[in-house]
Design a protein around this motif. Structure first.
Motif, mmCIF file in Angstrom:
data_model
loop_
_atom_site.group_PDB
_atom_site.id
_atom_site.type_symbol
_atom_site.label_atom_id
_atom_site.label_comp_id
_atom_site.label_asym_id
_atom_site.label_seq_id
_atom_site.Cartn_x
_atom_site.Cartn_y
_atom_site.Cartn_z
ATOM 1 N N THR A 146 0.845 -1.189 0.000
ATOM 2 C CA THR A 146 0.000 0.000 0.000
ATOM 3 C C THR A 146 0.887 1.248 0.000
ATOM 4 O O THR A 146 2.055 1.191 0.364
ATOM 5 N N ASP B 148 -4.103 -0.444 -3.715
ATOM 6 C CA ASP B 148 -5.015 0.403 -2.944
ATOM 7 C C ASP B 148 -5.818 -0.470 -1.996
ATOM 8 O O ASP B 148 -6.089 -1.631 -2.278
ATOM 9 N N LYS B 149 -6.236 0.112 -0.902
ATOM 10 C CA LYS B 149 -7.087 -0.615 0.043
ATOM 11 C C LYS B 149 -8.532 -0.545 -0.441
ATOM 12 O O LYS B 149 -9.434 -0.185 0.295
ATOM 13 N N TYR C 196 -8.397 -5.447 -2.120
ATOM 14 C CA TYR C 196 -7.396 -5.502 -1.059
ATOM 15 C C TYR C 196 -7.864 -6.448 0.038
ATOM 16 O O TYR C 196 -9.005 -6.400 0.472
#
Length: 130
Positions: free
Chosen positions: A72, A123-124, A128
């Motif tokens: 991340t 990206d979260k 993710y």
């Protein structure tokens, strides 16, 4: 246990030691050696592999990278910040010859380029996984 598994365990343990040292030594990559350790343990000893993944400090680095195929943005920023903090401390207080300082700084620049541009940023978002 076969000779091949014993050799893989020894290599994994050496890689783990280098990775842990890399936490404190600027320019020495931690995550790469931890991923190598995980791969070697996975092929040689399920018990050691599971212990590595269960480790409170080292496990999340490996699991996060394996599951998400990258890091991340926040993890990258913390890793690069820590690396440059250690490089600065080392260069100012512990390393005397200018040539060695330049080598350490050059390795830091290479590490920053690799971490910032080569290692995939995830990206979260939807895909993710934690």
């Amino acid at each position: 246990m076969t000779v091949k598994k014993i050799i893989l365990i020894i290599l994994g343990t050496i890689s783990l030691a280098i990775g842990v040292i890399g936490i404190f030594v600027p320019g020495l990559p931690t995550t790469a050696f931890l991923l190598l350790t995980a791969a070697l343990y996975m092929r040689s000893s399920d018990k050691l592999y599971q212990k590595l993944l269960a480790n409170k400090i080292l496990g999340p680095y490996i699991t996060d990278f394996q599951v998400n195929k990258g890091m991340t943005r926040g993890t990258k920023i913390r890793a690069i910040g820590t690396m440059w903090f250690m490089i600065t401390i080392s260069s100012v207080f512990f390393i005397d010859p200018l040539s060695i300082k330049l080598i350490v700084i050059s390795l830091g620049i290479i590490g920053t380029i690799v971490m910032g541009f080569i290692v995939r940023t995830v990206d979260k978002g939807d895909n993710y996984k934690q």
